[in-house]
Design a protein around this motif. Structure first.
Motif, PDB file in Angstrom:
ATOM      1  N   LEU A 270      43.766  42.916  40.133  1.00 36.22           N
ATOM      2  CA  LEU A 270      43.709  44.052  39.199  1.00 36.22           C
ATOM      3  C   LEU A 270      42.658  45.060  39.648  1.00 36.22           C
ATOM      4  N   VAL A 271      41.503  44.547  40.101  1.00 35.81           N
ATOM      5  CA  VAL A 271      40.441  45.457  40.528  1.00 35.81           C
ATOM      6  C   VAL A 271      40.904  46.271  41.741  1.00 35.81           C
ATOM      7  N   ARG A 272      41.602  45.601  42.677  1.00 34.70           N
ATOM      8  CA  ARG A 272      42.118  46.304  43.848  1.00 34.70           C
ATOM      9  C   ARG A 272      43.084  47.424  43.440  1.00 34.70           C
ATOM     10  N   MET A 273      43.910  47.136  42.410  1.00 35.58           N
ATOM     11  CA  MET A 273      44.843  48.169  41.955  1.00 35.58           C
ATOM     12  C   MET A 273      44.100  49.358  41.367  1.00 35.58           C
ATOM     13  N   LEU A 274      42.982  49.076  40.700  1.00 38.43           N
ATOM     14  CA  LEU A 274      42.237  50.150  40.042  1.00 38.43           C
ATOM     15  C   LEU A 274      41.377  50.957  41.000  1.00 38.43           C
ATOM     16  N   ILE A 275      40.677  50.282  41.915  1.00 37.02           N
ATOM     17  CA  ILE A 275      39.679  51.006  42.716  1.00 37.02           C
ATOM     18  C   ILE A 275      39.883  50.891  44.215  1.00 37.02           C
ATOM     19  N   GLY A 276      40.936  50.203  44.667  1.00 39.91           N
ATOM     20  CA  GLY A 276      41.182  50.110  46.103  1.00 39.91           C
ATOM     21  C   GLY A 276      40.577  48.861  46.715  1.00 39.91           C
ATOM     22  N   GLY A 277      40.814  48.705  48.030  1.00 36.34           N
ATOM     23  CA  GLY A 277      40.511  47.432  48.678  1.00 36.34           C
ATOM     24  C   GLY A 277      39.164  47.348  49.370  1.00 36.34           C
ATOM     25  N   ASP A 278      38.375  48.435  49.346  1.00 37.34           N
ATOM     26  CA  ASP A 278      37.092  48.447  50.045  1.00 37.34           C
ATOM     27  C   ASP A 278      36.157  47.380  49.468  1.00 37.34           C
ATOM     28  N   HIS A 279      35.773  46.400  50.312  1.00 36.03           N
ATOM     29  CA  HIS A 279      35.021  45.259  49.786  1.00 36.03           C
ATOM     30  C   HIS A 279      33.606  45.599  49.337  1.00 36.03           C
ATOM     31  N   ARG A 280      33.080  46.735  49.797  1.00 33.55           N
ATOM     32  CA  ARG A 280      31.752  47.133  49.329  1.00 33.55           C
ATOM     33  C   ARG A 280      31.804  47.433  47.833  1.00 33.55           C
ATOM     34  N   LEU A 281      32.977  47.839  47.385  1.00 30.81           N
ATOM     35  CA  LEU A 281      33.190  48.127  45.975  1.00 30.81           C
ATOM     36  C   LEU A 281      33.866  46.938  45.293  1.00 30.81           C
ATOM     37  N   LEU A 282      34.805  46.336  46.005  1.00 30.90           N
ATOM     38  CA  LEU A 282      35.644  45.290  45.414  1.00 30.90           C
ATOM     39  C   LEU A 282      34.839  44.055  45.017  1.00 30.90           C
ATOM     40  N   LEU A 283      33.885  43.639  45.843  1.00 27.50           N
ATOM     41  CA  LEU A 283      33.176  42.386  45.555  1.00 27.50           C
ATOM     42  C   LEU A 283      32.331  42.468  44.284  1.00 27.50           C
ATOM     43  N   ALA A 285      32.536  44.708  41.961  1.00 26.76           N
ATOM     44  CA  ALA A 285      33.415  45.068  40.839  1.00 26.76           C
ATOM     45  C   ALA A 285      34.212  43.852  40.377  1.00 26.76           C
ATOM     46  N   SER A 286      34.570  42.957  41.309  1.00 28.58           N
ATOM     47  CA  SER A 286      35.279  41.745  40.912  1.00 28.58           C
ATOM     48  C   SER A 286      34.366  40.846  40.088  1.00 28.58           C
ATOM     49  N   TYR A 287      33.088  40.822  40.440  1.00 25.80           N
ATOM     50  CA  TYR A 287      32.139  40.014  39.648  1.00 25.80           C
ATOM     51  C   TYR A 287      32.137  40.509  38.197  1.00 25.80           C
ATOM     52  N   LEU A 288      31.979  41.827  38.034  1.00 26.38           N
ATOM     53  CA  LEU A 288      31.931  42.390  36.674  1.00 26.38           C
ATOM     54  C   LEU A 288      33.279  42.235  35.977  1.00 26.38           C
ATOM     55  N   GLY A 289      34.353  42.490  36.723  1.00 22.21           N
ATOM     56  CA  GLY A 289      35.690  42.370  36.154  1.00 22.21           C
ATOM     57  C   GLY A 289      36.000  40.930  35.772  1.00 22.21           C
ATOM     58  N   GLY A 290      35.599  39.988  36.618  1.00 23.19           N
ATOM     59  CA  GLY A 290      35.824  38.574  36.335  1.00 23.19           C
ATOM     60  C   GLY A 290      35.056  38.135  35.101  1.00 23.19           C
ATOM     61  N   ALA A 291      33.851  38.689  34.951  1.00 22.88           N
ATOM     62  CA  ALA A 291      33.050  38.381  33.769  1.00 22.88           C
ATOM     63  C   ALA A 291      33.767  38.857  32.513  1.00 22.88           C
ATOM     64  N   ILE A 292      34.245  40.085  32.547  1.00 24.60           N
ATOM     65  CA  ILE A 292      34.966  40.635  31.388  1.00 24.60           C
ATOM     66  C   ILE A 292      36.196  39.775  31.080  1.00 24.60           C
ATOM     67  N   PHE A 293      36.946  39.454  32.142  1.00 28.40           N
ATOM     68  CA  PHE A 293      38.186  38.704  31.969  1.00 28.40           C
ATOM     69  C   PHE A 293      37.940  37.350  31.323  1.00 28.40           C
ATOM     70  N   LEU A 294      36.944  36.607  31.829  1.00 27.38           N
ATOM     71  CA  LEU A 294      36.768  35.254  31.318  1.00 27.38           C
ATOM     72  C   LEU A 294      36.128  35.252  29.924  1.00 27.38           C
ATOM     73  N   VAL A 295      35.307  36.247  29.623  1.00 23.00           N
ATOM     74  CA  VAL A 295      34.774  36.347  28.257  1.00 23.00           C
ATOM     75  C   VAL A 295      35.939  36.544  27.280  1.00 23.00           C
ATOM     76  N   CYS A 296      36.887  37.393  27.660  1.00 26.93           N
ATOM     77  CA  CYS A 296      38.057  37.622  26.802  1.00 26.93           C
ATOM     78  C   CYS A 296      38.893  36.346  26.682  1.00 26.93           C
TER      79      CYS A 296
END
Lengths: 336, 263
Positions: A270-283, A285-296
Motif C-alpha cells: 500500500l505504501v508503495r502505491m501511495l508514495i512509490g518504490g524509493d526505499h529511502r522513503l519506503l522503509l 514510511a512502512s514503519y509508520l504505515g505498519g504501526a497505523i495498520f496494526l493499531v487498527c
C-alpha cells in the motif's frame, strides 16, 4: 522543471503526515475498548481511578505495542521484498516468523525467568529468525538462482515444519509461562507493559536505522545482484546487513507478540502505491504505515466481539490471505 | 612500456567451478574506441564483459582501467567509471522512469544519500540524450521493450561513466528498436568520445556499427580486427562452425548470409 526526485522536503512532508496519522490513530484506538471510560476521571492523576488504570496500564501499552510490532513487521517485509526481488515476500510467509517463534519458545522452556521478556527471548527469537532466513533462502537457491515461487513454496514447507515443532514442544512440556502455543501461532498483543514496549522500540529502531542507511543499496539490489554490483554496491555485505536487520526486527517482535502474518506483505504494498518504490522513503514510511495498520487491526481484534477477544493474527490473516491471492494473480499475469 | 589503453585485460582467465570460461585473453581498448565482442553461445562473451566491468574477479591475470588494476578500485569509484547495460531488464517493482534513471546516481551519492542538484541534472541530461525525458513519470512496466532499454541506457549514462559496456543490448528488441539503441550508442561515442564495448550476436549489425570486432571461441580470443578482415567466410566457419556467405555491400560493410543445409 526538474524531474521528480526525492528531496529533504518530500521526506519530511511524507513522514510528518504519516506520524500525525499514527498519533491520531493511537489516540483514537486508546479511546475505543470494551469498557467505557470517563475521560475526566481517567486523565486526572490525583484520583487514581479505575478508568486511569485501564487507560494507562492496559490500553495505552497495548496500543503502543501494536504500533511497534506493526512497524517492525512492515519494515522487515519491505526490506526482504527488495532483497529477494519478490513483492510477495513476507516474514511470516517465508517462515522467518515461525523460526523466531520456535526459538523463542525454546528459550522460554529452557530459561524461564531472568530477563526473559526483554533480553533472552528476543535474542533467541532473533537467532531463530536469522537461522530460518538462511535455511529458507539457502534451500530455495538452486544453481545460483533464486526463483520467486520456489522461495514461497520453501517458505510454506518450512512454516509447516516449524509449526509442527512448536506443537510438539507444546505437547511435551507444561507450557504455562506464555499463553500456550496458540498465542505464538495466532499472535497476540495482550500483556505488554511499558518496559517491554521500550525494549522493543529500541531493537526495532536499531533495525530500521540499519536498513535506512542501506536504502539506496536496496533500490539497487531490487534490480538484481549483478545490477547492484555494477552500480557500486558491495552485494555480500549489503545482503548480510539486510538479513541481520530484518531478523532483528522480526525476532524482537515475535518474541513478544507471537506470529502475526501479512503485515509485511500488505503495508509495504500500500505504501508503495501511495508514495512509490524509493526505499529511502519506503522503509521509514512502512514503519509508520505498519504501526497505523496494526493499531487498527488490534482495535478490531479487541472490540469486534464485545467482551471476548480475537487473536490479532486472525484479523491480519483474514485481510491478508485474500490480498496475497490478489497480488499473486497479478504478479503471474505481469510476469507471464 | 607504458600503457595508453583506457581499459585493458592482461592475460585474463576465469573459471567457474573448475571449468575455464575465459582463458588467457589479452585485450586493450583505447579511450573513445568502439569494440564489439562476438562468438558462439558459451564462448565466454558475457563472462569477459563481467571481468571488464570488475563485477567478476579474474582467477589469473588482471584488468586495468587507466593503468590501475580494477581490484584496487573502490566499488563505487568503479561504478562511476564503468557502466553496464544488461541484456534483460527484469523489474520486480514498478519504478517510474525518472526513479530508475536516478538509481544510476547511486555511486555518486554522499551523506544521507539524497540527490543533489547536479545529480538530478546528470540524470536529466542522460534522459534527454536517450529520448526518454518525456516518459519521466511513466511506470517502467508500461513501456515497450525498446523504450525500456533506452531507460536502462539512460541509467547507465547517469553514472557518467568513461566506459559503457553493453551485454547483448538488443536481444529482446525488434529490428527497429535494436537499430535505435545502436544508433544511440554510436552517437554517444562520436559526440562525447564515450568508450563502448558491446557483446553482440548479429555479425552483420556488429560489422555495420563497430569499427573493431573480436571473436571469442572456447574462452579464447580467436580474432581481433576491423570488420573487413574479421568477418570473412573462413573465420566464421572456424569460430562459429557454420557455413556462411559473406558479401561486401556498396559501403564496404561485410554482410553475413547463412547457408542453410535445406537449400
Amino acid at each position: 522543471m526538474a524531474i521528480a526526485h526525492l528531496t529533504g522536503r518530500r521526506l519530511a512532508r511524507v513522514h510528518g503526515l504519516l506520524a500525525l496519522a499514527l498519533a491520531a490513530t493511537i489516540v483514537a484506538a486508546a479511546t475505543i475498548g470494551p469498557v467505557h471510560l470517563d475521560w475526566r476521571r481517567a486523565l486526572d492523576p490525583s484520583l487514581g481511578s479505575a478508568d486511569a488504570v485501564i487507560l494507562f496500564r492496559t490500553r495505552v501499552p497495548r496500543v503502543l505495542l501494536a504500533a511497534v510490532v506493526g512497524g517492525a513487521l512492515a519494515t522487515a517485509g519491505a526490506a526482504l521484498q527488495a532483497l529477494l526481488r519478490n513483492p510477495l515476500a513476507d516474514p511470516h510467509l517465508l517462515g522467518v516468523s515461525s523460526g523466531a517463534a520456535l526459538a523463542g519458545v525454546c528459550a522460554i522452556v529452557l530459561q524461564p525467568v531472568f530477563l526473559g521478556r526483554t533480553v533472552v527471548v528476543p535474542a533467541a527469537a532473533f537467532g531463530g529468525a536469522l537461522a530460518s532466513m538462511a535455511i529458507v533462502v539457502g534451500a530455495s537457491r538452486v544453481g545460483g538462482r533464486l526463483d520467486s515461487y520456489t522461495l514461497l513454496l520453501v517458505g510454506v514447507i518450512y512454516n509447516a515444519f516449524a509449526g509442527a515443532l512448536l506443537m510438539f514442544i507444546n505437547s511435551v512440556v507444561d507450557f504455562y509461562q506464555a499463553h500456550g502455543v496458540l498465542f505464538w501461532l495466532m499472535g497476540s498483543l495482550s500483556g505488554g507493559d511499558y518496559s517491554v514496549v521500550a525494549a522493543l522500540a529500541l531493537y526495532t529502531l536499531v533495525g530500521l536505522g540499519a536498513l535506512v542507511v542501506r536504502a539506496r543499496d536496496l533500490d539497487c539490489l531490487s534490480l538484481g545482484d549483478d545490477r547492484a554490483a555494477e552500480l557500486g554496491v558491495d552485494v555480500e555485505r549489503a545482503r548480510l546487513v539486510v538479513f541481520v536487520a530484518a531478523s532483528l526486527l522480526v525476532g524482537a517482535v515475535v518474541s513478544v507478540s507471537g506470529m502475526i502474518g501479512f503485515v509485511g506483505l500488505i503495508v509495504p504494498h500500500l505504501v508503495r502505491m501511495l508514495i512509490g518504490g524509493d526505499h529511502r522513503l519506503l522503509l521509514p514510511a512502512s514503519y509508520l504505515g505498519g504501526a497505523i495498520f496494526l493499531v487498527c487491526a488490534d482495535t478490531i481484534a479487541r472490540t469486534a466481539l464485545g467482551g471476548s477477544e480475537i487473536p490479532v493474527g486472525v484479523v491480519t490473516a483474514l485481510c491478508g490471505a485474500p490480498f496475497f491471492t490478489y497480488l499473486l494473480r497479478r504478479e503471474r499475469r505481469r510476469t507471464g | 612500456m607504458t600503457t595508453t589503453a583506457l581499459l585493458e585485460a592482461e592475460h585474463v582467465s576465469f573459471a567457474y567451478g573448475g571449468r575455464r570460461a575465459i582463458a588467457d585473453v589479452a585485450l586493450a581498448v583505447d579511450e573513445g574506441e568502439m569494440l564489439a565482442i562476438a562468438g558462439p553461445n558459451g564462448s565466454g562473451k558475457s563472462t569477459l564483459l563481467g571481468l571488464l566491468a570488475g563485477t567478476r574477479r579474474p582467477s589469473a591475470g588482471s584488468v586495468r582501467l587507466g593503468g590501475r588494476n580494477l581490484r584496487d578500485y573502490d566499488r563505487r569509484a568503479l561504478a562511476r567509471a564503468i557502466a553496464v547495460v544488461p541484456q534483460e531488464t527484469g523489474i520486480a517493482f514498478p519504478y517510474r522512469v525518472a526513479e530508475m534513471v536516478l538509481i544510476g546516481r547511486a555511486p555518486h551519492l554522499h551523506g544521507i544519500g539524497l540527490e543533489r542538484p547536479h545529480d538530478v541534472a546528470a540524470a536529466e541530461r542522460a534522459m534527454e540524450r536517450t529520448g526518454v525525458l518525456a516518459l519521466a513519470d511513466r511506470p517502467l512496466t508500461e513501456l515497450s521493450g525498446g523504450e525500456r532499454q533506452r531507460v536502462i541506457v539512460a541509467r547507465a549514462l547517469a553514472q557518467e561513466p568513461r566506459v559503457l559496456l553493453l551485454d547483448e543490448p538488443t536481444t529482446f528488441l525488434d529490428l527497429r528498436h535494436a537499430i535505435e539503441i545502436l544508433d544511440l550508442v554510436v552517437d554517444l561515442n562520436r559526440r562525447e568520445r564515450l568508450t563502448v564495448v558491446a557483446v553482440l550476436h548479429d555479425l552483420t549489425v556488429a560489422a555495420m556499427y563497430f569499427p573493431r570486432l573480436v571473436f571469442l571461441r572456447d574462452g579464447r580470443l580467436a580474432v581481433d580486427g576491423a570488420p573487413a578482415t574479421v568477418v570473412t567466410e573462413a573465420v566464421i566457419r572456424d569460430v562459429f562452425d557454420v557455413d556462411v556467405e559473406v558479401r561486401t555491400s556498396a559501403d564496404g560493410v561485410p554482410t553475413v548470409r547463412p547457408r542453410g543445409r535445406s537449400r
